[in-house]
Write a protein that holds these residues in place. Sequence first.
Motif, PDB file in Angstrom:
ATOM      1  N   LEU A 186      28.847  33.762  37.268  1.00  0.00           N
ATOM      2  CA  LEU A 186      30.024  33.619  38.387  1.00  0.00           C
ATOM      3  C   LEU A 186      30.223  34.454  39.434  1.00  0.00           C
ATOM      4  O   LEU A 186      30.067  35.510  39.217  1.00  0.00           O
ATOM      5  N   PRO A 235      35.487  37.043  42.121  1.00  0.00           N
ATOM      6  CA  PRO A 235      36.577  36.944  43.208  1.00  0.00           C
ATOM      7  C   PRO A 235      37.008  38.348  43.979  1.00  0.00           C
ATOM      8  O   PRO A 235      37.714  38.290  44.664  1.00  0.00           O
ATOM      9  N   PHE A 236      36.398  39.518  43.431  1.00  0.00           N
ATOM     10  CA  PHE A 236      36.679  40.830  43.730  1.00  0.00           C
ATOM     11  C   PHE A 236      35.754  41.182  44.871  1.00  0.00           C
ATOM     12  O   PHE A 236      36.390  42.338  45.313  1.00  0.00           O
ATOM     13  N   LYS A 285      36.261  47.071  24.588  1.00  0.00           N
ATOM     14  CA  LYS A 285      36.497  46.473  23.269  1.00  0.00           C
ATOM     15  C   LYS A 285      35.681  47.250  21.986  1.00  0.00           C
ATOM     16  O   LYS A 285      34.846  46.522  21.235  1.00  0.00           O
ATOM     17  N   GLU A 312      41.325  47.446  23.943  1.00  0.00           N
ATOM     18  CA  GLU A 312      41.705  45.977  23.798  1.00  0.00           C
ATOM     19  C   GLU A 312      41.234  45.033  25.050  1.00  0.00           C
ATOM     20  O   GLU A 312      41.650  43.834  25.022  1.00  0.00           O
ATOM     21  N   GLY A 351      39.407  45.227  31.329  1.00  0.00           N
ATOM     22  CA  GLY A 351      38.304  44.328  31.408  1.00  0.00           C
ATOM     23  C   GLY A 351      38.861  42.916  32.070  1.00  0.00           C
ATOM     24  O   GLY A 351      38.293  42.389  33.060  1.00  0.00           O
ATOM     25  N   ILE A 352      39.691  42.529  31.596  1.00  0.00           N
ATOM     26  CA  ILE A 352      40.274  41.192  31.952  1.00  0.00           C
ATOM     27  C   ILE A 352      41.097  41.283  33.292  1.00  0.00           C
ATOM     28  O   ILE A 352      40.478  40.504  34.380  1.00  0.00           O
ATOM     29  N   ASP A 353      41.427  42.359  33.699  1.00  0.00           N
ATOM     30  CA  ASP A 353      42.072  42.700  35.142  1.00  0.00           C
ATOM     31  C   ASP A 353      40.780  42.553  36.273  1.00  0.00           C
ATOM     32  O   ASP A 353      40.996  42.397  37.336  1.00  0.00           O
ATOM     33  N   GLY A 382      38.172  40.830  35.740  1.00  0.00           N
ATOM     34  CA  GLY A 382      37.378  39.757  35.480  1.00  0.00           C
ATOM     35  C   GLY A 382      36.189  39.776  34.820  1.00  0.00           C
ATOM     36  O   GLY A 382      34.971  39.026  35.025  1.00  0.00           O
ATOM     37  N   VAL A 383      36.149  40.795  33.824  1.00  0.00           N
ATOM     38  CA  VAL A 383      34.996  40.902  32.981  1.00  0.00           C
ATOM     39  C   VAL A 383      34.597  39.800  31.897  1.00  0.00           C
ATOM     40  O   VAL A 383      35.866  39.526  31.324  1.00  0.00           O
ATOM     41  N   TYR A 384      33.774  39.122  31.932  1.00  0.00           N
ATOM     42  CA  TYR A 384      33.686  38.025  31.086  1.00  0.00           C
ATOM     43  C   TYR A 384      32.317  38.189  30.217  1.00  0.00           C
ATOM     44  O   TYR A 384      31.999  37.466  29.182  1.00  0.00           O
TER      45      TYR A 384
END
Lengths: 152, 184
Positions: free
Chosen positions: B29, B32-33, B99, B124, B128-130, B132-134
């Motif tokens: 993907l 978006p950053f 994580k 936690e 990462g979520i902030d 956009g790490v997937y």
Amino acid sequence: MKTILLFLTFIVFVNVANAAVDIRKFESVKQEKRYKSLVNELRCLVCQNQNLADSNAPLAQDLRKKVYLMIIDGKSDQDIYDFMVTRYGDFVLYRPPLNPMTFILWVGPFVILVMGLYVLVRYIRQRKTIVVKDLSANDKEKLKKLFDQGKG
Amino acid sequence: MKRALIPFAVFVILAVFLAIGLTKDPRILPSPFINKKAPEFKLPLLDKADVIFSSNSMLGKVWVLNVWASWCVSCRIEHPLWNGLITNNKINLIGLNYKDEVSDAHRWLKLYGDPYQLSISDIEGKVGIDWGVYAVPETFVIDKQGIVRFKHVGAITNQLINETILPLILKLEQVDINAAEQKS
């Protein structure tokens, strides 16, 4: 043999039954409904053909928890969508927004359908304009002979 | 005769698009950053859990954030490249331990080398979520004003380092933030 096949088929579908079961405590039925609908409309980015509801990926678990916490926190559905899209882009939504970039994605299928219908109509019209020529006298003779033969 | 060529032309156009599509990885993907401000964070250091590192402390510097974990196989594959890069170039490489267990992370760095200026623990995965790490590993290049200029998902390669990452870092290093701020 049949039982073995049946058993194997069953095993293939067990995975779906295993799909994530988290215990969530909601303050109201409405919240629970919102959670279910949100989690069904957000895509899992690890298993990209599954939504957050079905995926067992660790990221999906984290994001489901995040959706839950945001609902409990009083955030609106739009807040939650915005949160996800800011971080992962439009692809995280199963329903992509309508904007210049996704315009082709939304309108494309209809355009192709119209094009296909146009071609079809033209083809049908063309077939109708084929003139059926009358049989020549010679052919009429032959045809009569064949009929007479058939009768007898 | 010419009308009969239309389906063929449609086929050729479709084939071209599909062929281009085959060269792309649909799982990747776009971030978006890109060209947007990197999300701020404060996390404890991997080495000293009572010391908090703030991303704001990197303003004014060009830096690379590499998301890694001891359980990640691709990280092991790309790790030698980071080790090599650091010995030859002076770049600010910060590791985001994603994580992971602190003890596992330490063991991993001991085994495979520690190219990072410092590593921070995102146990936690919230940071990462902030960001956009997937997937792991992921690599971000951030400029002096804290704007994300590049993101790569997956293990880096020598080609990527030489053709994209290093030139980008050089280019960003040359930006004088005082002059840039005067412009804007």
